[in-house]
Design a protein around this motif. Structure first.
Motif, PDB file in Angstrom:
ATOM      1  N   ASN A   1       3.757  -6.842   3.830  1.00 48.05           N
ATOM      2  CA  ASN A   1       5.082  -7.427   4.062  1.00 48.05           C
ATOM      3  C   ASN A   1       5.949  -7.379   2.816  1.00 48.05           C
ATOM      4  OD1 ASN A   1       4.336  -8.046   6.666  1.00 48.05           O
ATOM      5  ND2 ASN A   1       3.984 -10.228   6.284  1.00 48.05           N
ATOM      6  N   LEU A   2       5.325  -7.513   1.650  1.00 50.57           N
ATOM      7  CA  LEU A   2       6.100  -7.616   0.419  1.00 50.57           C
ATOM      8  C   LEU A   2       6.367  -6.272  -0.244  1.00 50.57           C
ATOM      9  CD1 LEU A   2       7.497  -9.556  -1.507  1.00 50.57           C
ATOM     10  CD2 LEU A   2       5.332  -9.802  -2.736  1.00 50.57           C
ATOM     11  N   VAL A   3       5.333  -5.432  -0.363  1.00 53.10           N
ATOM     12  CA  VAL A   3       5.519  -4.186  -1.124  1.00 53.10           C
ATOM     13  C   VAL A   3       5.087  -2.929  -0.378  1.00 53.10           C
ATOM     14  CG1 VAL A   3       5.396  -5.289  -3.380  1.00 53.10           C
ATOM     15  CG2 VAL A   3       3.283  -4.516  -2.292  1.00 53.10           C
ATOM     16  N   GLY A   4       4.522  -3.067   0.811  1.00 55.28           N
ATOM     17  CA  GLY A   4       4.126  -1.874   1.558  1.00 55.28           C
ATOM     18  C   GLY A   4       2.701  -1.444   1.278  1.00 55.28           C
ATOM     19  N   ARG A   5       2.354  -0.254   1.754  1.00 54.48           N
ATOM     20  CA  ARG A   5       0.969   0.229   1.715  1.00 54.48           C
ATOM     21  C   ARG A   5       0.700   1.096   0.491  1.00 54.48           C
ATOM     22  NH1 ARG A   5      -1.082   1.377   7.907  1.00 54.48           N
ATOM     23  NH2 ARG A   5      -0.507  -0.681   8.734  1.00 54.48           N
ATOM     24  N   GLY A   6       0.848   0.498  -0.682  1.00 49.63           N
ATOM     25  CA  GLY A   6       0.572   1.200  -1.916  1.00 49.63           C
ATOM     26  C   GLY A   6      -0.821   0.917  -2.433  1.00 49.63           C
ATOM     27  N   VAL A   7      -0.991   1.019  -3.751  1.00 48.42           N
ATOM     28  CA  VAL A   7      -2.309   0.885  -4.346  1.00 48.42           C
ATOM     29  C   VAL A   7      -2.857  -0.534  -4.197  1.00 48.42           C
ATOM     30  CG1 VAL A   7      -1.511   0.301  -6.675  1.00 48.42           C
ATOM     31  CG2 VAL A   7      -3.667   1.551  -6.375  1.00 48.42           C
ATOM     32  N   LEU A   8      -1.980  -1.536  -4.101  1.00 44.03           N
ATOM     33  CA  LEU A   8      -2.458  -2.894  -3.889  1.00 44.03           C
ATOM     34  C   LEU A   8      -3.059  -3.070  -2.506  1.00 44.03           C
ATOM     35  CD1 LEU A   8       0.151  -5.373  -5.394  1.00 44.03           C
ATOM     36  CD2 LEU A   8      -1.971  -4.537  -6.367  1.00 44.03           C
ATOM     37  N   TRP A   9      -2.439  -2.438  -1.524  1.00 39.44           N
ATOM     38  CA  TRP A   9      -2.853  -2.589  -0.134  1.00 39.44           C
ATOM     39  C   TRP A   9      -4.057  -1.715   0.199  1.00 39.44           C
ATOM     40  CZ3 TRP A   9      -3.313   0.686   4.032  1.00 39.44           C
ATOM     41  CH2 TRP A   9      -3.392   0.106   5.298  1.00 39.44           C
ATOM     42  N   SER A  10      -4.128  -0.560  -0.399  1.00 36.47           N
ATOM     43  CA  SER A  10      -5.132   0.433  -0.015  1.00 36.47           C
ATOM     44  C   SER A  10      -6.537   0.016  -0.412  1.00 36.47           C
ATOM     45  CB  SER A  10      -4.801   1.789  -0.649  1.00 36.47           C
ATOM     46  OG  SER A  10      -4.837   1.683  -2.058  1.00 36.47           O
TER      47      SER A  10
ATOM     48  N   GLY B   1     -10.951   1.581  -0.483  1.00 35.74           N
ATOM     49  CA  GLY B   1     -11.848   2.713  -0.376  1.00 35.74           C
ATOM     50  C   GLY B   1     -11.287   3.978  -0.983  1.00 35.74           C
ATOM     51  N   GLU B   2     -11.386   5.073  -0.261  1.00 34.92           N
ATOM     52  CA  GLU B   2     -10.977   6.377  -0.761  1.00 34.92           C
ATOM     53  C   GLU B   2      -9.468   6.446  -1.008  1.00 34.92           C
ATOM     54  OE1 GLU B   2     -11.265  10.030  -2.333  1.00 34.92           O
ATOM     55  OE2 GLU B   2     -12.929   8.693  -1.804  1.00 34.92           O
ATOM     56  N   SER B   3      -8.678   5.789  -0.154  1.00 32.38           N
ATOM     57  CA  SER B   3      -7.232   5.782  -0.337  1.00 32.38           C
ATOM     58  C   SER B   3      -6.861   5.092  -1.648  1.00 32.38           C
ATOM     59  CB  SER B   3      -6.552   5.063   0.835  1.00 32.38           C
ATOM     60  OG  SER B   3      -5.163   4.955   0.620  1.00 32.38           O
TER      61      SER B   3
ATOM     62  N   LYS C   1      -6.055   7.004  -9.104  1.00 32.48           N
ATOM     63  CA  LYS C   1      -6.273   8.156  -9.974  1.00 32.48           C
ATOM     64  C   LYS C   1      -4.950   8.859 -10.279  1.00 32.48           C
ATOM     65  CE  LYS C   1      -9.221  12.229 -10.515  1.00 32.48           C
ATOM     66  NZ  LYS C   1     -10.307  13.063  -9.915  1.00 32.48           N
ATOM     67  N   ALA C   2      -4.057   8.893  -9.304  1.00 33.10           N
ATOM     68  CA  ALA C   2      -2.762   9.540  -9.520  1.00 33.10           C
ATOM     69  C   ALA C   2      -1.918   8.780 -10.536  1.00 33.10           C
ATOM     70  CB  ALA C   2      -2.009   9.652  -8.201  1.00 33.10           C
ATOM     71  N   LEU C   3      -2.092   7.455 -10.606  1.00 38.08           N
ATOM     72  CA  LEU C   3      -1.279   6.622 -11.494  1.00 38.08           C
ATOM     73  C   LEU C   3      -1.897   6.418 -12.871  1.00 38.08           C
ATOM     74  CD1 LEU C   3      -0.258   3.916  -8.885  1.00 38.08           C
ATOM     75  CD2 LEU C   3       1.333   5.410 -10.097  1.00 38.08           C
ATOM     76  N   THR C   4      -3.182   6.666 -13.002  1.00 43.27           N
ATOM     77  CA  THR C   4      -3.895   6.339 -14.243  1.00 43.27           C
ATOM     78  C   THR C   4      -3.273   6.949 -15.500  1.00 43.27           C
ATOM     79  OG1 THR C   4      -5.988   5.943 -13.100  1.00 43.27           O
ATOM     80  CG2 THR C   4      -6.118   6.531 -15.428  1.00 43.27           C
ATOM     81  N   PRO C   5      -2.826   8.216 -15.492  1.00 42.68           N
ATOM     82  CA  PRO C   5      -2.258   8.785 -16.734  1.00 42.68           C
ATOM     83  C   PRO C   5      -1.077   8.001 -17.287  1.00 42.68           C
ATOM     84  CG  PRO C   5      -2.735  10.521 -15.152  1.00 42.68           C
ATOM     85  CD  PRO C   5      -2.917   9.238 -14.424  1.00 42.68           C
TER      86      PRO C   5
ATOM     87  N   LEU D   1      -3.750  14.876  -5.577  1.00 37.18           N
ATOM     88  CA  LEU D   1      -3.750  13.443  -5.291  1.00 37.18           C
ATOM     89  C   LEU D   1      -2.429  13.055  -4.625  1.00 37.18           C
ATOM     90  CD1 LEU D   1      -5.246  12.315  -8.699  1.00 37.18           C
ATOM     91  CD2 LEU D   1      -6.465  12.637  -6.538  1.00 37.18           C
ATOM     92  N   ARG D   2      -2.090  13.757  -3.578  1.00 43.61           N
ATOM     93  CA  ARG D   2      -0.784  13.612  -2.946  1.00 43.61           C
ATOM     94  C   ARG D   2      -0.563  12.203  -2.397  1.00 43.61           C
ATOM     95  NH1 ARG D   2       1.621  13.763   2.008  1.00 43.61           N
ATOM     96  NH2 ARG D   2       3.750  14.586   2.007  1.00 43.61           N
ATOM     97  N   MET D   3       0.668  11.716  -2.551  1.00 40.20           N
ATOM     98  CA  MET D   3       1.083  10.453  -1.948  1.00 40.20           C
ATOM     99  C   MET D   3       2.233  10.720  -0.979  1.00 40.20           C
ATOM    100  SD  MET D   3       1.252   7.569  -4.907  1.00 40.20           S
ATOM    101  CE  MET D   3       0.096   7.564  -6.276  1.00 40.20           C
TER     102      MET D   3
END
Length: 562
Positions: free
Chosen positions: A131-140, A142-144, A150-154, A311-313
């Motif tokens: 509801n607040l920020v969508g289905r990003g890294v906080l929401w995901s 397992g593998e997602s 991994k895409a954000l780590t650099p 690591l496509r988003m």
């Protein structure tokens, strides 16, 4: 007298009656099936889960959840229960639910090592985050989650943060300049400043430049639409009784979060505002075609949109990451600067401890003086590497703040599969038997009381509740059970495992850089003296305030150091 039976007077009436009876029967059948499934799940859970002791239910509806939410010191409640029932125990929750509380370092290490796969977000957490920020890294999960992280780590590597250190200093010096102006106009050379909004602006401008190559200009007095919504969201001093009840019931029925009320409307407005800003920033960055090799957050997100990227988003995932950064960069980052989550794993949430730092330094002038002497002796503004390694007392103060004032006080998850959790010491079960491990069934709910563990007398020793930075400087300062706690510097503040805070080093660097500038140049005192009591006001977001006052915030008396 004979009973009369109503007979439909037409075929259409007869068919209507049959249909209504049929619908009623179908509804009854579904209700019976739902109840049957629930009973089977409860029986399976009880059969496969070690039944532990715990506090009695104080409310038929809420268990002990209302006590925890209403308490101004839930950490002490958790610690008391751990002393009475052992390092693992059960607490009754909303509508008959039971939660397993882990206060044992070995059990918590096992738990975090399996997070995102065995132990996952609760349905309520997923609903609130979406509801607040969508289905990003906080929401995901397992593998997602692994792919997005991994895409954000650099963007949060040492090399990336090293380049951003000047951004932290630039923001801090803008505040210094503004405060210098205020102090010049004061008659006695000091002023009472509620520093929270200043820290908010530092955080917003910093994350704008560091993350999106965009200066919101809030420190220069520019109006940013997001700040108005953030301030409304964070400064509402008290949640209504209705909102409180809905929040408690939502743990059992997440759909409750969809019921229209002032809180839900505010969250929707915040989400929409962050979405507009994120989309504008993304469109601008695409148009400007940032360098492919750039390792800024926005650059990495644009790369991850490429269909050929490993690591496509999706665009929705990209926008969700940007919303998270805006929220983390403004709301959660700033709280620590004034007084020493909204959700777990917000990238920069921990630098909110700068707020607690200024309060603790005001209450402990000897610590403030010693820290200032170290910074002045060092001389010029430290580089990123020097902030990490060359200022031991600054490091000690920072980590003592993070220990005593973690932005997220507890951590909830649900078991996705059955598991067996080892314990470092045996506990007594509900049947009176001793066990050194507990079996948990799929669907078991867990709580890790982060603040209680960070302050635990059993883990940190007799001075656990006291602000003592020196504990980080001596060889035996961190000893006993504290050394068994896995996580950054034996703290659970950054959690641990696959979902450990991605922005930990970013947050620490910003925390230290800003604090070093503010402490070198100004002296801080509590407005009403060093014995001023501060409490946490529980509302939409937890906020510090002076005990006995209705307003949110802790005003500090500030003067230039000369």
């Amino acid at each position: 007298m004979k009973a009369s039976i109503a007979i439909p007077d037409s075929p259409s009436s007869l068919w209507s009656t049959v249909r209504s009876v049929g619908a009623f029967n179908v509804a009854c059948s579904f209700a019976a099936l739902w109840a049957f499934v629930k009973v089977i799940r409860v029986l399976r859970w009880r059969f496969r889960t070690t039944q532990l002791r715990g506090p009695p239910r104080t409310s038929f509806v809420y268990g002990v959840s209302n006590d925890l939410v209403s308490s101004k010191d839930s950490a002490t409640m958790y610690e008391h229960w751990a002393q009475e029932y052992g390092v693992a125990y059960m607490i009754p929750s909303v509508l008959g639910q039971t939660r397993i509380v882990l206060s044992d370092p070995r059990a918590i290490a096992h738990f975090y090592a399996r997070e995102s796969w065995t132990y996952v977000q609760t349905p309520l957490s997923l609903t609130l985050i979406e509801n607040l920020v969508g289905r990003g890294v906080l929401w995901s999960q397992g593998e997602s989650h692994r792919r997005q992280r991994k895409a954000l780590t650099p963007a949060f590597s040492n090399a990336a943060i090293r380049k951003l250190t000047s951004v932290f200093y630039d923001s801090a010096y803008k505040v210094k300049s503004a405060w210098d102006t205020d102090l010049q106009s004061s008659k006695d050379g000091n002023a009472v400043i509620e520093v929270q909004n200043w820290m908010n602006h530092i955080s917003l401008d910093t994350i704008g430049i560091a993350g999106f190559s965009h200066d919101f200009g809030s420190l220069d007095g520019k109006h940013a639409s997001v700040t108005e919504v953030f301030d409304t969201f964070g400064n509402k001093p008290k949640a209504s009784a209705v909102n409180k009840v809905l929040f408690l019931l939502a743990s059992a029925f997440p759909i409750v979060t969809k019921i229209p009320n002032s809180r839900v409307k505010l969250i929707k407005k915040l989400n929409a505002t962050m979405g507009e800003i994120s989309n504008d920033l993304l469109v601008r960055s695409r148009r400007e075609k940032q360098a492919e090799e750039e390792k800024s957050i926005i650059g990495l997100l644009i790369k991850a949109e490429n269909q050929d990227a490993e690591l496509r988003m999706s665009e929705d995932e990209v926008l969700a990451q940007m919303k998270v950064l805006l929220l983390a960069g403004y709301e959660t980052t700033s709280i620590s600067l004034t007084v020493s989550s909204l959700f777990n794993n917000l990238y920069a949430r921990y630098s909110r401890s700068n707020q607690w730092a200024l309060i603790e330094l005001s209450r402990h002038p000897d610590v403030q003086t010693r820290l200032r002497e170290e910074l002045l002796t060092f001389g010029a503004d430290p580089t990123y590497d020097q902030l990490k390694a060359n200022l031991p007392y600054l490091d000690a103060v920072v980590h003592e703040i993070l220990r005593l004032h973690p932005p997220v006080v507890e951590f909830s998850r649900v078991a996705r599969v059955d598991d067996v959790i080892p314990l470092s010491e045996p506990v007594c079960t509900g049947s009176g038997k001793m066990t050194d491990s507990i079996s948990v069934a799929k669907g078991s709910l867990f709580v890790i009381p982060i603040e209680a563990i960070n302050r635990s007398l059993a883990i940190w020793g007799p001075h656990a509740k006291e602000f003592k930075p020196d504990r980080w400087l001596t060889e035996d300062g961190i000893s006993g059970k504290a050394k068994e706690v896995q996580g950054h510097r034996h703290l659970l503040t950054f959690v641990d495992g696959p979902r450990t805070c991605l922005g930990k080093d970013f947050a620490l660097a910003e925390f230290k850089a800003v604090l070093s500038v503010l402490v070198k140049n100004f002296v801080y005192e509590m407005r009403d003296g060093p014995d001023t009591q501060v409490e946490i006001a529980r509302g939409i977001l937890p906020r510090p305030r002076v005990v006995g006052e209705d307003s949110i915030g802790v005003p500090l008396r500030v003067r230039r150091y000369e």
